[in-house]
Design a protein around this motif. Sequence first.
Motif, PDB file in Angstrom:
ATOM      1  N   THR A 157      26.958  32.554  33.926  1.00  0.00           N
ATOM      2  CA  THR A 157      27.493  31.553  32.870  1.00  0.00           C
ATOM      3  C   THR A 157      29.090  31.608  33.106  1.00  0.00           C
ATOM      4  OG1 THR A 157      27.766  32.771  30.799  1.00  0.00           O
ATOM      5  CG2 THR A 157      25.570  31.847  31.445  1.00  0.00           C
ATOM      6  N   GLY A 160      29.959  29.240  28.646  1.00  0.00           N
ATOM      7  CA  GLY A 160      28.578  29.103  28.086  1.00  0.00           C
ATOM      8  C   GLY A 160      27.854  28.418  29.026  1.00  0.00           C
ATOM      9  N   ASN A 194      21.313  33.525  22.423  1.00  0.00           N
ATOM     10  CA  ASN A 194      22.105  33.713  23.162  1.00  0.00           C
ATOM     11  C   ASN A 194      21.758  34.424  24.512  1.00  0.00           C
ATOM     12  OD1 ASN A 194      23.905  32.118  21.807  1.00  0.00           O
ATOM     13  ND2 ASN A 194      24.356  33.910  20.680  1.00  0.00           N
TER      14      ASN A 194
END
Length: 238
Positions: A157, A160, A194
């Motif tokens: 990533t 994000g 997450n």
Amino acid sequence: MSKNILHKFASAYVWGNIVAVVIVMVLLSFAVRFGLGFYTHHGESIVVPNIIHMSFEDAEDKCKALGLQLVVADTGYVKTLPPDCILEQSPLNGKRIKSDHVILVTVNSAGAPMLVLPDVIDNGSYREASAMLASMGFKLGEPQWMPGEKDWIYGMTVNGRKVKTGDRIPSDAKLVLQVGDGTRSSGTVIDYENSGIDYDDMPEEVPEYEYEIVEVPVDENGNEISPSSGSEQASPAE
């Protein structure tokens, strides 16, 4: 008598040619010596100025005033410096060079160079992937640990946002590797939001059902005997 005259004439002609050749050679040697000195600016030298962190335009004007040429050899990127400023120069300032000498410079680009992500997802361990990416100029953030095989790369990533092999990202952006953490204890709390895995697509656990064991009577052939058939067989005996 005529022979003596011819002999004297021939001797004078030969010596005249020899003298002429010597004079021409002397003149040529002087011409070459002073000509090369003029062409190479013999005895002339210029101190290279310091043009680091100057804009390319100002540095070029300063070098032209000294009889020097400025040529861009490479580009780099320093975020804290303005675009088009000089990052490096060769020769360094303080060196003595002749006029018309070329000074090679590295200028600052307007933005960070773009790097292409290599194939590291599902293709190696965290140690291998981080070493490869660092050698290519990527900046790595702290790894994001997630359920999976220990130290295996499951994704990447940037800010994000998920990226994949072949994507181009700025060299100054932090690349985060999603790495398997190996086995987990039952008391470990997992950050499902997450973790990078879509748990909505995973099957639900199968509920446990209660059951009891019931013995069923069978005849001599192994066939189940129902209660009705048993009562019918018992009636004749009565």
